[in-house]
Design a protein around this motif. Sequence first.
Motif, PDB file in Angstrom:
ATOM      1  N   PRO A 184       0.256   2.921  -6.549  1.00 51.99           N
ATOM      2  CA  PRO A 184      -0.827   2.149  -7.160  1.00 51.99           C
ATOM      3  C   PRO A 184      -2.050   2.099  -6.249  1.00 51.99           C
ATOM      4  CG  PRO A 184       0.854   0.675  -6.261  1.00 51.99           C
ATOM      5  CD  PRO A 184       1.377   2.080  -6.115  1.00 51.99           C
ATOM      6  N   ASP A 185      -3.219   1.889  -6.861  1.00 50.27           N
ATOM      7  CA  ASP A 185      -4.407   1.701  -6.030  1.00 50.27           C
ATOM      8  C   ASP A 185      -4.363   0.301  -5.416  1.00 50.27           C
ATOM      9  OD1 ASP A 185      -5.217  -0.113  -8.004  1.00 50.27           O
ATOM     10  OD2 ASP A 185      -6.501   1.340  -9.005  1.00 50.27           O
ATOM     11  N   ILE A 186      -5.321   0.005  -4.576  1.00 54.71           N
ATOM     12  CA  ILE A 186      -5.289  -1.241  -3.807  1.00 54.71           C
ATOM     13  C   ILE A 186      -5.329  -2.472  -4.711  1.00 54.71           C
ATOM     14  CG2 ILE A 186      -7.797  -1.332  -3.412  1.00 54.71           C
ATOM     15  CD1 ILE A 186      -5.035  -2.285  -0.870  1.00 54.71           C
ATOM     16  N   THR A 187      -6.081  -2.391  -5.833  1.00 55.91           N
ATOM     17  CA  THR A 187      -6.164  -3.525  -6.758  1.00 55.91           C
ATOM     18  C   THR A 187      -4.810  -3.809  -7.386  1.00 55.91           C
ATOM     19  OG1 THR A 187      -8.454  -2.928  -7.256  1.00 55.91           O
ATOM     20  CG2 THR A 187      -7.377  -4.421  -8.793  1.00 55.91           C
ATOM     21  N   ASN A 188      -4.159  -2.745  -7.891  1.00 54.26           N
ATOM     22  CA  ASN A 188      -2.833  -2.916  -8.490  1.00 54.26           C
ATOM     23  C   ASN A 188      -1.801  -3.332  -7.446  1.00 54.26           C
ATOM     24  OD1 ASN A 188      -3.160  -2.454 -11.279  1.00 54.26           O
ATOM     25  ND2 ASN A 188      -3.360  -0.269 -10.920  1.00 54.26           N
ATOM     26  N   LEU A 189      -1.972  -2.859  -6.228  1.00 54.95           N
ATOM     27  CA  LEU A 189      -1.038  -3.214  -5.158  1.00 54.95           C
ATOM     28  C   LEU A 189      -1.069  -4.725  -4.895  1.00 54.95           C
ATOM     29  CD1 LEU A 189       0.924  -2.202  -2.967  1.00 54.95           C
ATOM     30  CD2 LEU A 189      -1.050  -1.947  -1.463  1.00 54.95           C
ATOM     31  N   ILE A 190      -2.271  -5.283  -4.827  1.00 54.98           N
ATOM     32  CA  ILE A 190      -2.413  -6.732  -4.620  1.00 54.98           C
ATOM     33  C   ILE A 190      -1.817  -7.488  -5.806  1.00 54.98           C
ATOM     34  CG2 ILE A 190      -4.109  -8.612  -4.455  1.00 54.98           C
ATOM     35  CD1 ILE A 190      -5.893  -6.554  -2.895  1.00 54.98           C
ATOM     36  N   GLN A 191      -2.099  -7.000  -7.017  1.00 57.87           N
ATOM     37  CA  GLN A 191      -1.569  -7.654  -8.214  1.00 57.87           C
ATOM     38  C   GLN A 191      -0.041  -7.582  -8.264  1.00 57.87           C
ATOM     39  OE1 GLN A 191      -3.678  -5.747 -11.423  1.00 57.87           O
ATOM     40  NE2 GLN A 191      -5.505  -7.006 -11.170  1.00 57.87           N
ATOM     41  N   LEU A 192       0.524  -6.455  -7.808  1.00 55.34           N
ATOM     42  CA  LEU A 192       1.984  -6.327  -7.765  1.00 55.34           C
ATOM     43  C   LEU A 192       2.598  -7.346  -6.813  1.00 55.34           C
ATOM     44  CD1 LEU A 192       2.391  -2.439  -7.760  1.00 55.34           C
ATOM     45  CD2 LEU A 192       3.369  -3.991  -9.454  1.00 55.34           C
ATOM     46  N   GLY A 193       1.943  -7.530  -5.655  1.00 48.92           N
ATOM     47  CA  GLY A 193       2.424  -8.518  -4.695  1.00 48.92           C
ATOM     48  C   GLY A 193       2.449  -9.911  -5.299  1.00 48.92           C
ATOM     49  N   ASN A 194       1.366 -10.266  -5.997  1.00 38.58           N
ATOM     50  CA  ASN A 194       1.288 -11.577  -6.652  1.00 38.58           C
ATOM     51  C   ASN A 194       2.297 -11.687  -7.793  1.00 38.58           C
ATOM     52  OD1 ASN A 194      -0.814 -12.337  -4.962  1.00 38.58           O
ATOM     53  ND2 ASN A 194      -2.395 -11.607  -6.368  1.00 38.58           N
ATOM     54  N   TYR A 195       2.426 -10.613  -8.539  1.00 41.56           N
ATOM     55  CA  TYR A 195       3.314 -10.583  -9.716  1.00 41.56           C
ATOM     56  C   TYR A 195       4.772 -10.810  -9.316  1.00 41.56           C
ATOM     57  CZ  TYR A 195       5.138  -8.699 -14.174  1.00 41.56           C
ATOM     58  OH  TYR A 195       5.780  -8.511 -15.387  1.00 41.56           O
ATOM     59  N   TYR A 196       5.191 -10.143  -8.245  1.00 47.75           N
ATOM     60  CA  TYR A 196       6.582 -10.239  -7.796  1.00 47.75           C
ATOM     61  C   TYR A 196       6.780 -11.279  -6.681  1.00 47.75           C
ATOM     62  CZ  TYR A 196       7.667  -5.939 -10.388  1.00 47.75           C
ATOM     63  OH  TYR A 196       7.872  -4.995 -11.356  1.00 47.75           O
ATOM     64  N   HIS A 197       5.688 -11.934  -6.267  1.00 46.08           N
ATOM     65  CA  HIS A 197       5.738 -12.921  -5.185  1.00 46.08           C
ATOM     66  C   HIS A 197       6.272 -12.290  -3.892  1.00 46.08           C
ATOM     67  CE1 HIS A 197       4.845 -15.842  -8.260  1.00 46.08           C
ATOM     68  NE2 HIS A 197       5.926 -15.498  -8.934  1.00 46.08           N
ATOM     69  N   ILE A 198       5.718 -11.103  -3.577  1.00 46.40           N
ATOM     70  CA  ILE A 198       6.081 -10.400  -2.345  1.00 46.40           C
ATOM     71  C   ILE A 198       4.795 -10.188  -1.550  1.00 46.40           C
ATOM     72  CG2 ILE A 198       7.110  -8.314  -1.351  1.00 46.40           C
ATOM     73  CD1 ILE A 198       8.495  -7.816  -4.015  1.00 46.40           C
ATOM     74  N   SER A 199       4.834 -10.433  -0.249  1.00 43.90           N
ATOM     75  CA  SER A 199       3.645 -10.207   0.581  1.00 43.90           C
ATOM     76  C   SER A 199       3.405  -8.706   0.728  1.00 43.90           C
ATOM     77  CB  SER A 199       3.824 -10.838   1.958  1.00 43.90           C
ATOM     78  OG  SER A 199       4.794 -10.126   2.695  1.00 43.90           O
ATOM     79  N   LEU A 200       2.139  -8.336   0.915  1.00 39.07           N
ATOM     80  CA  LEU A 200       1.793  -6.926   1.102  1.00 39.07           C
ATOM     81  C   LEU A 200       2.460  -6.365   2.350  1.00 39.07           C
ATOM     82  CD1 LEU A 200      -1.989  -6.719   0.136  1.00 39.07           C
ATOM     83  CD2 LEU A 200       0.008  -6.140  -1.227  1.00 39.07           C
ATOM     84  N   ASP A 201       2.577  -7.205   3.370  1.00 40.03           N
ATOM     85  CA  ASP A 201       3.231  -6.771   4.607  1.00 40.03           C
ATOM     86  C   ASP A 201       4.671  -6.362   4.334  1.00 40.03           C
ATOM     87  OD1 ASP A 201       3.369  -6.485   7.536  1.00 40.03           O
ATOM     88  OD2 ASP A 201       4.797  -8.133   7.373  1.00 40.03           O
ATOM     89  N   GLU A 202       5.354  -7.162   3.520  1.00 41.49           N
ATOM     90  CA  GLU A 202       6.747  -6.854   3.180  1.00 41.49           C
ATOM     91  C   GLU A 202       6.846  -5.586   2.334  1.00 41.49           C
ATOM     92  OE1 GLU A 202      10.599  -9.020   1.037  1.00 41.49           O
ATOM     93  OE2 GLU A 202       8.771 -10.165   1.393  1.00 41.49           O
ATOM     94  N   LEU A 203       5.884  -5.417   1.429  1.00 43.63           N
ATOM     95  CA  LEU A 203       5.876  -4.227   0.570  1.00 43.63           C
ATOM     96  C   LEU A 203       5.652  -2.938   1.350  1.00 43.63           C
ATOM     97  CD1 LEU A 203       3.895  -5.127  -2.691  1.00 43.63           C
ATOM     98  CD2 LEU A 203       6.197  -4.191  -2.572  1.00 43.63           C
ATOM     99  N   LEU A 204       4.814  -3.022   2.393  1.00 45.77           N
ATOM    100  CA  LEU A 204       4.348  -1.802   3.058  1.00 45.77           C
ATOM    101  C   LEU A 204       4.981  -1.508   4.411  1.00 45.77           C
ATOM    102  CD1 LEU A 204       0.521  -2.121   2.368  1.00 45.77           C
ATOM    103  CD2 LEU A 204       2.198  -0.821   1.064  1.00 45.77           C
TER     104      LEU A 204
END
Length: 201
Positions: A42-62
């Motif tokens: 996903p692009d950066i916008t969708n990436l942030i939205q995914l983090g919010n959607y699943y309640h996961i921090s970007l740090d944890e995702l990446l």
Amino acid sequence: MKFGDHLKQARLDRGITQKQVADDFYVTRQTISSWENETTYPDITNLIQLGNYYHISLDELLKEDSGMKEYLEKKTITNSLKPIYRSLILACLFLSFLLVCNLFNFVQLGIFFTPILLALFFIILALNDLNTFNRSQSLHLRYTWQKYLSGDKGLKYVFILPTFCIILGIILSLKIKSIGITVIIVGIALTLAILIRKYHD
């Protein structure tokens, strides 16, 4: 856990389907599947939205996924280089147009002819360097029309540029025979190069 696995696990934990996520993000189910399988990111916008959607921090995702980090870095580099790439292409076309106009006496470049010719040469060198960097880093700098001309969209489109050169050469030869013949030879050489490359592929 890798980026795609995080997404898939988070979705399964919430008990929702890829189709439901796709509807919430206004994308196709295939897009969600490709994110989870890491065939695309996903692009950066969708990436942030995914983090919010699943309640996961970007740090944890990446943090354990080098592929996603590399993708984001390439995206940043591509976005920075594209305006430069576009400006060089436009400058190249404009200077070429000036030189052709000079040949037909629509404009008189006079003492500026040689500097413009040199500038065009250096712009072409810069574009070549950018293309080499683009290929080595898989940045996808090229525009759609360039993909057609390079043969990515089918071999028939590759002959547009050589055909244009040959026709332009014929027109130029009516005014200045030596230059016209040179342009025709360039067109024929491009055609032969394309056929040789196709034969080797």
